[in-house]
Write an enzyme that holds these catalytic residues in place. Structure first.
Site, PDB file in Angstrom:
ATOM      1  N   HIS A  49      -4.497  -0.573   5.824  1.00 24.79           N
ATOM      2  CA  HIS A  49      -4.028   0.159   7.006  1.00 24.79           C
ATOM      3  C   HIS A  49      -4.956  -0.035   8.205  1.00 24.79           C
ATOM      4  O   HIS A  49      -5.541   0.910   8.714  1.00 24.79           O
ATOM      5  CB  HIS A  49      -3.797   1.645   6.722  1.00 24.79           C
ATOM      6  CG  HIS A  49      -4.816   2.297   5.825  1.00 24.79           C
ATOM      7  ND1 HIS A  49      -6.159   2.243   6.061  1.00 24.79           N
ATOM      8  CD2 HIS A  49      -4.669   3.019   4.691  1.00 24.79           C
ATOM      9  CE1 HIS A  49      -6.794   2.906   5.111  1.00 24.79           C
ATOM     10  NE2 HIS A  49      -5.917   3.377   4.266  1.00 24.79           N
TER      11      HIS A  49
ATOM     12  N   ASP B  94       1.420   2.654   3.552  1.00 21.92           N
ATOM     13  CA  ASP B  94       0.541   3.816   3.393  1.00 21.92           C
ATOM     14  C   ASP B  94       1.367   5.100   3.430  1.00 21.92           C
ATOM     15  O   ASP B  94       0.882   6.154   3.873  1.00 21.92           O
ATOM     16  CB  ASP B  94      -0.577   3.850   4.438  1.00 21.92           C
ATOM     17  CG  ASP B  94      -1.668   4.857   4.090  1.00 21.92           C
ATOM     18  OD1 ASP B  94      -1.768   5.260   2.913  1.00 21.92           O
ATOM     19  OD2 ASP B  94      -2.407   5.249   5.004  1.00 21.92           O
TER      20      ASP B  94
ATOM     21  N   HIS C 229       0.870  -1.205   0.000  1.00 21.94           N
ATOM     22  CA  HIS C 229       0.000   0.000   0.000  1.00 21.94           C
ATOM     23  C   HIS C 229       0.893   1.236   0.000  1.00 21.94           C
ATOM     24  O   HIS C 229       1.462   1.597   1.016  1.00 21.94           O
ATOM     25  CB  HIS C 229      -0.898   0.007   1.240  1.00 21.94           C
ATOM     26  CG  HIS C 229      -1.847   1.166   1.280  1.00 21.94           C
ATOM     27  ND1 HIS C 229      -3.186   1.025   1.515  1.00 21.94           N
ATOM     28  CD2 HIS C 229      -1.656   2.498   1.116  1.00 21.94           C
ATOM     29  CE1 HIS C 229      -3.771   2.200   1.488  1.00 21.94           C
ATOM     30  NE2 HIS C 229      -2.859   3.128   1.256  1.00 21.94           N
TER      31      HIS C 229
ATOM     32  N   HIS D 290     -10.530   1.129   1.963  1.00 24.59           N
ATOM     33  CA  HIS D 290     -10.300   2.134   3.011  1.00 24.59           C
ATOM     34  C   HIS D 290     -11.487   1.995   3.952  1.00 24.59           C
ATOM     35  O   HIS D 290     -12.573   2.483   3.671  1.00 24.59           O
ATOM     36  CB  HIS D 290     -10.208   3.549   2.432  1.00 24.59           C
ATOM     37  CG  HIS D 290      -9.885   4.572   3.485  1.00 24.59           C
ATOM     38  ND1 HIS D 290      -8.669   5.204   3.563  1.00 24.59           N
ATOM     39  CD2 HIS D 290     -10.611   5.031   4.526  1.00 24.59           C
ATOM     40  CE1 HIS D 290      -8.666   6.016   4.624  1.00 24.59           C
ATOM     41  NE2 HIS D 290      -9.843   5.939   5.209  1.00 24.59           N
TER      42      HIS D 290
ATOM     43  N   HIS E 281       1.531   5.362  -1.709  1.00 23.92           N
ATOM     44  CA  HIS E 281       1.167   6.536  -2.522  1.00 23.92           C
ATOM     45  C   HIS E 281       2.449   7.153  -3.059  1.00 23.92           C
ATOM     46  O   HIS E 281       3.354   7.488  -2.274  1.00 23.92           O
ATOM     47  CB  HIS E 281       0.451   7.582  -1.669  1.00 23.92           C
ATOM     48  CG  HIS E 281      -0.813   7.077  -1.050  1.00 23.92           C
ATOM     49  ND1 HIS E 281      -2.052   7.205  -1.642  1.00 23.92           N
ATOM     50  CD2 HIS E 281      -1.024   6.411   0.119  1.00 23.92           C
ATOM     51  CE1 HIS E 281      -2.967   6.647  -0.862  1.00 23.92           C
ATOM     52  NE2 HIS E 281      -2.369   6.164   0.208  1.00 23.92           N
TER      53      HIS E 281
ATOM     54  N   LYS F  97      -9.496  -0.078  -5.699  1.00 23.85           N
ATOM     55  CA  LYS F  97      -9.472   0.550  -4.378  1.00 23.85           C
ATOM     56  C   LYS F  97     -10.804   1.202  -4.090  1.00 23.85           C
ATOM     57  O   LYS F  97     -11.271   2.052  -4.870  1.00 23.85           O
ATOM     58  CB  LYS F  97      -8.354   1.604  -4.337  1.00 23.85           C
ATOM     59  CG  LYS F  97      -8.259   2.377  -3.024  1.00 23.85           C
ATOM     60  CD  LYS F  97      -7.806   1.502  -1.872  1.00 23.85           C
ATOM     61  CE  LYS F  97      -7.939   2.208  -0.545  1.00 23.85           C
ATOM     62  NZ  LYS F  97      -6.712   2.771  -0.049  1.00 23.85           N
TER      63      LYS F  97
END
Ligand code: NCD
Ligand code: ZN
Length: 344
Positions: free
Chosen positions: A174, A247, A14, A136, A16, A99
């Protein structure tokens, strides 16, 4: 206590990495440590089609330093209008996951799903095609306390989602609570969770110690100590269904140190060292390889990486800031000392 630890090269399930100059600034940090990473699709505009994901993949690959092997695993951002047929195209293009952001739950989630009933046909197609659903897991209901949003999401949505699509692989991204860890532990082989380094290392006191500490602000927000302990227990349990997902979410320092600061901790710069610290504190360094390098590939049906990395017990100080395009990026623990260091 071991002074050196060699493990199969880990993956980040995970991550970004943003786009443009920001992407070029951060990708080398992940590529130095990880063999692969699941790249989140919450760009502006979001990555919603296979074509966009493949073009994004090319931009990520172009940012990998010469001679470094790093494979970005791409994801699509699920919206109310993602066509079911996109799931087959995704599988054929090697895209591994979609996602689910409940609309409004976090950074760049305004294009997210407003009602799970809207996406039922697309989730059925994902289940059929073997596309993993990354969740999420927080409700956006403003009446729900921000610290309870994950536990309530499980009750209100995840239990039903699990029943409706029994073969769909679901990752509770997460995970931050004991309720989440317990749910995943009991949910059977198609359900897993990623755990960040910061949720293993810190409880919510970190947000307020000696003043407001914006670099510890992320979503889902840090929780009480009892939750942190439950996450450490899950990560170090040796389970195949809890694995590493940083994350890591870079934002310009000026937007974090702001009256309305962005959510996201930048941990990719020293991710593996942070995880090593958490596992060492739990007396479980011998479980780090399973969590970081073996459980994730197993869940995704991939082989573990063929190379290794070595961590050394060697104190070093993180830089105060890193370049981030025109801006500055402050890694979590900027200017502070870490006990473990990844060997070059
Ligand atoms: C992430 C971001 O900045 O993109 N922020 C965060 O606090 N984790 C979004 C997310 O994963 O929720
Ligand atoms: Zn994220």
């Amino acid at each position: 206590m071991p002074q050196e630890l060699t493990i199969v090269r880990p993956d980040d399930w995970h991550l970004h990495v943003r786009d443009g100059a920001a992407l070029r600034a951060v990708v080398p940090h992940s590529a130095r440590q990880f063999g692969r990473a699941i790249v989140m699709p919450n760009l502006r505009p979001p990555v919603v089609t296979v074509e966009q994901a493949l073009a994004y993949r090319d931009r990520v690959l172009a940012a990998v330093p010469e001679g470094v092997a790093f494979e970005p695993l791409m994801t699509l951002y699920l919206t109310d209008t993602t066509p079911p047929a996109e799931m087959r195209r995704a599988r054929e293009a090697g895209i591994v996951a979609i996602k689910l952001y409940p609309a409004g739950a976090t950074t760049h989630s305004d294009a997210g799903v407003t009602d799970l009933r809207q996406v039922a046909a697309t989730l059925a197609a994902a289940e059929k095609e073997g596309i993993v659903l990354l969740v999420h897991g927080e409700v956006t209901d403003p009446a729900v306390d921000v610290f309870d949003r994950e536990a309530i999401f499980i009750e209100r949505h995840l239990l039903q989602l699990r029943r409706d699509f029994p073969a769909l692989k679901i990752v509770l991204e997460h995970v931050t609570t004991k309720e989440g860890a317990q749910y995943v532990a009991e949910a059977g082989p198609a359900t897993a969770a990623t755990i960040t380094a910061h949720h293993l290392l810190y409880n919510r006191n970190a947000l307020f110690s000696g003043g407001l500490r914006p670099h510890y602000y992320c979503l889902p927000v840090l929780k009480r100590e009892e939750h942190r302990r439950a996450l450490v227990a899950a990560a170090t349990s040796g389970s195949d269904r809890f694995f590493l997902g940083t994350d890591s979410a870079p934002h310009p320092a000026a937007l974090k140190e702001h009256a309305s600061g962005c959510a996201g901790c930048y941990t990719a710069f020293s991710a593996l060292e942070l995880y090593a610290e958490a596992f060492e504190a739990a007396g479980a360094l011998d479980r780090l390889e399973h969590f970081a390098s073996r459980a994730g590939p197993k869940f995704y049906g991939l082989a573990p990486n063929a190379t290794t990395v070595t961590l050394k017990k060697l104190a070093w100080t993180l830089p105060d800031a890193l370049p981030f395009g025109d801006a500055e990026l402050k890694p979590l623990r900027a200017g502070e000392t870490l006990a473990w260091r990844l060997a070059a």
